[in-house]
Design a protein around this motif. Structure first.
Motif, mmCIF file in Angstrom:
data_model
loop_
_atom_site.group_PDB
_atom_site.id
_atom_site.type_symbol
_atom_site.label_atom_id
_atom_site.label_comp_id
_atom_site.label_asym_id
_atom_site.label_seq_id
_atom_site.Cartn_x
_atom_site.Cartn_y
_atom_site.Cartn_z
ATOM 1 N N ARG A 99 3.358 4.232 1.672
ATOM 2 C CA ARG A 99 4.561 4.305 0.827
ATOM 3 C C ARG A 99 5.407 5.493 1.279
ATOM 4 N NH1 ARG A 99 5.895 7.201 -4.029
ATOM 5 N NH2 ARG A 99 7.144 6.016 -5.534
ATOM 6 N N VAL A 100 6.670 5.246 1.542
ATOM 7 C CA VAL A 100 7.578 6.265 2.063
ATOM 8 C C VAL A 100 8.681 6.513 1.040
ATOM 9 C CG1 VAL A 100 9.100 6.930 3.953
ATOM 10 C CG2 VAL A 100 7.086 5.501 4.416
ATOM 11 N N ASP A 101 8.878 7.770 0.689
ATOM 12 C CA ASP A 101 9.907 8.168 -0.270
ATOM 13 C C ASP A 101 10.849 9.140 0.422
ATOM 14 O OD1 ASP A 101 11.453 9.258 -2.313
ATOM 15 O OD2 ASP A 101 9.803 9.328 -3.750
ATOM 16 N N PRO A 102 11.978 8.650 0.939
ATOM 17 C CA PRO A 102 12.888 9.546 1.663
ATOM 18 C C PRO A 102 13.427 10.683 0.809
ATOM 19 C CG PRO A 102 13.391 7.244 2.137
ATOM 20 C CD PRO A 102 12.416 7.246 0.999
ATOM 21 N N ALA A 103 13.677 10.449 -0.469
ATOM 22 C CA ALA A 103 14.242 11.500 -1.313
ATOM 23 C C ALA A 103 13.280 12.677 -1.442
ATOM 24 C CB ALA A 103 14.587 10.932 -2.689
ATOM 25 N N ARG A 104 12.011 12.397 -1.565
ATOM 26 C CA ARG A 104 11.002 13.453 -1.671
ATOM 27 C C ARG A 104 10.435 13.854 -0.318
ATOM 28 N NH1 ARG A 104 10.145 10.371 -6.360
ATOM 29 N NH2 ARG A 104 10.169 11.634 -8.291
ATOM 30 N N ARG A 105 10.797 13.120 0.724
ATOM 31 C CA ARG A 105 10.307 13.368 2.088
ATOM 32 C C ARG A 105 8.784 13.255 2.130
ATOM 33 N NH1 ARG A 105 13.023 17.103 0.161
ATOM 34 N NH2 ARG A 105 11.341 18.634 0.311
ATOM 35 N N THR A 106 8.265 12.275 1.375
ATOM 36 C CA THR A 106 6.823 12.116 1.274
ATOM 37 C C THR A 106 6.361 10.794 1.863
ATOM 38 O OG1 THR A 106 6.984 11.149 -0.945
ATOM 39 C CG2 THR A 106 6.619 13.531 -0.803
ATOM 40 N N VAL A 107 5.129 10.809 2.335
ATOM 41 C CA VAL A 107 4.393 9.618 2.747
ATOM 42 C C VAL A 107 3.077 9.624 1.991
ATOM 43 C CG1 VAL A 107 3.238 8.425 4.647
ATOM 44 C CG2 VAL A 107 5.440 9.572 5.049
#
Length: 387
Positions: A343-351
């Motif tokens: 799961r990739v969350d660009p806003a949080r810059r998390t994987v």
């Protein structure tokens, strides 16, 4: 419809999906195709060594230095209860390239591989992008029959590469997992004849049900067809391409393995086995717009298209991109049966990576628990920013 992804890849491992009358409890050793019917203990044991019970091709990491994933500020979240309840083998949370949470269970270790099931679809999609970059595929608007000419004269006439990627070909496909006469139960039983791709042969006989581009229909067969198209355009097997274009450039820590179909070809929609951290590096590749080793491996606008809604799936706030599942808030992911997720969350810059062995291949309660865990991770990341 979004969660059909969790069933899709199992069909690549099972010959017919009507529940068989086994003379004995199926095991990986006496029935490697019967993964739906293995015991939970067998799945936990074998998901970390699938390449030992069925044919696979190696995906070589090469000599590139391993991409470091240094420790970041730990998040204040204990995943133990979730992992125990959902049979989770590995949890990884990366933010800004740093590991904020990493945990293993079910006998999985840092150096062990775990099967991905349908997470592989997003790798296959990225190989389409690399084929555009190399020039082997001229355009997403090219007809599929340019690369797979044996499809001419059938339902795929006039279908574009883009429509194949987004599962909007309009070609009839029955994805009824419990009907032994359905396409999804039959297409990987197509006999392997010399010089012929059995998946292409089966798909080429399917008729059209809607005009291309007008309707989304989840089709496991089409993901395999994407893989056949790439291999034909590039003139190389998918495992070799994955090694050259991604695995040897992304700083992977270990070789991977890609499962083969009845014709000895990599299954475009299923079953690359890799380590937890290497799946995290795949998420980082997408988050970083396909930049590997100082070079973008796909066209400049590839991920801008691939991870946003290209087709409506009928579910609110969700969609389908280029073999990635999308959410309207910008989050996207690659998912597989038994609880696999990147799961990739660009806003949080998390994987976030989850490698799991759910008690069942799919289940509404399992999905809800996973979504709740994702929300817990998001809240913990927000509450404990990195310095």
């Amino acid at each position: 419809m979004k969660r059909l992804r969790t069933l899709a890849a199992i069909l690549l491992l099972s010959g017919a999906l009507a529940a068989p009358a086994f003379a004995q409890q199926p095991t990986p050793e006496n029935n490697p195709a019967g993964v739906l019917f293995w015991s939970p203990a067998d799945r936990e044991r074998v998901f970390r060594r699938m390449e030992t019970i069925m044919p696979h091709a190696p995906v070589v990491r090469g000599e590139t230095p391993v991409r470091a994933l240094p420790p970041g500020e730990p998040i204040t979240l204990d995943p133990s209860a979730y992992m125990a309840a959902e049979n989770v083998a590995g949890v990884l949370v990366i933010q800004d390239g740093r590991i904020r949470l990493e945990r293993y269970a079910l006998g999985l270790g840092e150096g062990d591989r775990w099967v991905s099931f349908s997470m592989t679809k997003s790798l296959t999609s990225t190989l389409v992008g690399t084929a555009l970059r190399s020039g082997a595929i001229g355009s997403l608007e090219d007809p599929v029959t340019r690369y797979l000419p044996t499809l001419a004269g059938g339902g795929y006439d006039g279908v574009t590469v883009r429509q194949l990627l987004t599962m909007t070909s309009g070609v009839r496909w029955n994805e009824d997992y419990f009907d032994p006469a359905s396409d999804v139960a039959r297409f990987l039983q197509e006999p392997a004849r010399p010089g012929e791709d059995p998946v292409v042969a089966y798909m080429g006989r399917l008729p059209r049900a809607a005009e291309p581009g007008t309707r989304w229909n989840y089709s496991t067969g089409e993901t395999n067809l994407v893989g056949s198209l790439i291999a034909a355009a590039e003139g190389k097997p998918l495992a070799e391409l994955l090694s050259e274009r991604i695995w040897s450039r992304a700083g992977m820590e270990a070789d991977a393995f890609w499962a083969l179909d009845q014709g000895g070809r990599e299954m475009g929609g299923c079953c690359v086995s890799a380590t937890l951290r290497d799946w995290g590096r795949i998420g980082l590749m997408a988050l970083e717009d396909g930049q590997l080793g100082g070079e973008r491996i796909v066209p400049d606008d590839w991920f801008a298209q691939a991870v946003v809604k290209q087709a409506e799936t009928g579910e609110p706030n969700e969609g389908y991109g280029f073999q990635w599942w999308t959410e309207d808030d910008g989050v996207y992911g690659a998912y597989g049966i038994f609880g696999q997720a990147v799961r990739v969350d660009p806003a949080r810059r998390t994987v976030i990576v989850l490698l799991s062995s759910w008690p069942r291949a799919v289940g509404r309660n399992h999905r809800a628990a996973r979504e709740a865990f994702f929300r817990q991770v998001d809240a913990a990341v927000d509450a404990t920013p990195q310095p």
